[in-house]
Enzyme design. Structure first.
Site, PDB file in Angstrom:
ATOM      1  N   GLU A  57       0.819  -1.207   0.000  1.00  0.00           N
ATOM      2  CA  GLU A  57       0.000   0.000   0.000  1.00  0.00           C
ATOM      3  C   GLU A  57       0.858   1.264   0.000  1.00  0.00           C
ATOM      4  O   GLU A  57       0.547   2.235  -0.686  1.00  0.00           O
ATOM      5  CB  GLU A  57      -0.953   0.002   1.197  1.00  0.00           C
ATOM      6  CG  GLU A  57      -2.060  -1.035   1.113  1.00  0.00           C
ATOM      7  CD  GLU A  57      -2.934  -0.875  -0.119  1.00  0.00           C
ATOM      8  OE1 GLU A  57      -3.076   0.268  -0.611  1.00  0.00           O
ATOM      9  OE2 GLU A  57      -3.466  -1.883  -0.595  1.00  0.00           O
ATOM     10  N   TYR A 140      -6.333   6.596   4.323  1.00  0.00           N
ATOM     11  CA  TYR A 140      -6.367   5.587   3.265  1.00  0.00           C
ATOM     12  C   TYR A 140      -5.587   4.336   3.670  1.00  0.00           C
ATOM     13  O   TYR A 140      -6.104   3.215   3.590  1.00  0.00           O
ATOM     14  CB  TYR A 140      -5.789   6.138   1.955  1.00  0.00           C
ATOM     15  CG  TYR A 140      -5.504   5.027   0.975  1.00  0.00           C
ATOM     16  CD1 TYR A 140      -6.531   4.472   0.214  1.00  0.00           C
ATOM     17  CD2 TYR A 140      -4.231   4.467   0.875  1.00  0.00           C
ATOM     18  CE1 TYR A 140      -6.289   3.409  -0.637  1.00  0.00           C
ATOM     19  CE2 TYR A 140      -3.981   3.401   0.025  1.00  0.00           C
ATOM     20  CZ  TYR A 140      -5.010   2.877  -0.729  1.00  0.00           C
ATOM     21  OH  TYR A 140      -4.784   1.810  -1.547  1.00  0.00           O
ATOM     22  N   ASP A 158      -9.175   5.733  -2.744  1.00  0.00           N
ATOM     23  CA  ASP A 158      -7.999   6.380  -3.332  1.00  0.00           C
ATOM     24  C   ASP A 158      -8.466   7.189  -4.535  1.00  0.00           C
ATOM     25  O   ASP A 158      -9.671   7.383  -4.741  1.00  0.00           O
ATOM     26  CB  ASP A 158      -6.929   5.349  -3.710  1.00  0.00           C
ATOM     27  CG  ASP A 158      -7.339   4.502  -4.910  1.00  0.00           C
ATOM     28  OD1 ASP A 158      -8.534   4.519  -5.302  1.00  0.00           O
ATOM     29  OD2 ASP A 158      -6.463   3.810  -5.471  1.00  0.00           O
TER      30      ASP A 158
END
Length: 317
Positions: A57, A140, A158
């Protein structure tokens, strides 16, 4: 998910909500079926190990998937566990980040690893609130790790997801926060697949400049279908702005870190470094370059030290 319209009569409002529920059910069913057939086979989707999910990520932020596919296995070979990353020198971590760009991410990741080892016995927390208390983790990343590693039923938003939802639900996203919209349409039993399918749709079909509406399984259910493509084509007819007169500072920052990675001893004089990153470097650039170096030092990427004759720059230790 229902969106109440006060201007409608009660029976009209009930019918509107029924239509919206039916449409949402159809969108979910079609997208999840498409994901089952066409979802991308990515290495980080084959694991639920929290550290590996976290690395993917962080790498995927502001970096193309194709580049991450190359760097992800290399990183895990060098730092196979969060405890290994925490024990490494910062300069080693920065060198290992070569090719990924936005080098401050490596520094934040290193600091996060140290905090997890120090405060959480080397284990990432399971829930979004605890994850967001870690250094360098925003909303996020916390939601992504909670969902993809720990199976939490939380939305993940996102740039791609924001674009997809804005096109599928333009009326709702104009009136409500995008995270609220994403949470409202989340299928609680298949949150992992749902979040991943939105990523894939935005990355491969519902793209920013050239959405492929004709091959999208939601073509008949998307109010923005084909309209986006028309707007993009029209914008291309507008005259282009002239190129920038100089290179942005972020490019020079990257050049500084790259030059230090390649330096035999990991350090260079500021004068030598300035000429390496800016071929037309002169004394007039010294103040600007010093400010650039100080910003890198504040971000934990370099260390500045004054020698007897000149300023020396090295990767942060």
């Amino acid at each position: 998910m229902t969106f109440h319209d006060a201007a409608l009569k009660p029976d009209q409002a009930v019918n509107r909500r029924k239509q919206e529920r039916t449409r949402l059910s159809t969108i979910r069913r079609r997208l999840l079926r498409w994901y089952h057939r066409s979802g991308r086979d990515l290495p980080w989707r084959r694991t639920r190990e929290p550290y590996r999910v976290l690395i993917s990520e962080v790498m995927l932020q502001q970096t193309q998937v194709s580049r991450v596919l190359t760097q992800y296995p290399r990183w895990l070979k060098r730092f196979p566990a969060i405890t290994v990353l925490a024990r490494a020198r910062r300069s080693t971590v920065i060198r290992a980040w070569r090719g990924m760009g936005y080098n401050a991410r490596a520094v934040r990741l290193h600091g996060l690893a140290k905090a997890v080892v120090r405060n959480h016995n080397g284990r990432l927390p399971r829930h979004t609130a605890a994850l967001q208390h870690l250094p360098g983790i925003g909303r996020y990343t916390a939601h992504a790790v909670a969902c993809f590693a720990f199976g939490q039923s939380v939305a993940v938003v996102d740039t791609n997801v924001r674009r997809v939802l804005s096109r599928l639900f333009p009326r709702e996203t104009k009136r409500k926060d995008i995270w609220a919209v994403a949470s409202g349409i989340l299928p609680k039993q298949r949150a992992y697949d749902w979040n991943q399918v939105l990523f894939d749709l935005g990355s491969t079909v519902c793209t920013a400049r050239t959405p492929q509406c004709t091959v999208c399984s939601l073509e008949a259910h998307c109010p923005s279908a084909h309209n986006v493509a028309v707007r993009v084509l029209q914008s291309k007819r507008e005259p282009m702005r002239p190129p920038l007169a100089d290179i942005p500072n972020r490019i020079y920052r990257g050049r500084v870190v790259e030059a230090l990675r390649d330096a035999p001893r990991g350090s260079l004089s500021a004068q030598r470094l300035g000429k390496l990153v800016k071929p037309d470097y002169t004394r007039r650039n010294q103040m600007w370059f010093l400010q650039l170096l100080r910003s890198l030092e504040r971000d934990g990427l370099v260390t500045l030290s004054n020698g007897s004759a000149h300023l020396t720059v090295s990767l942060a230790r």
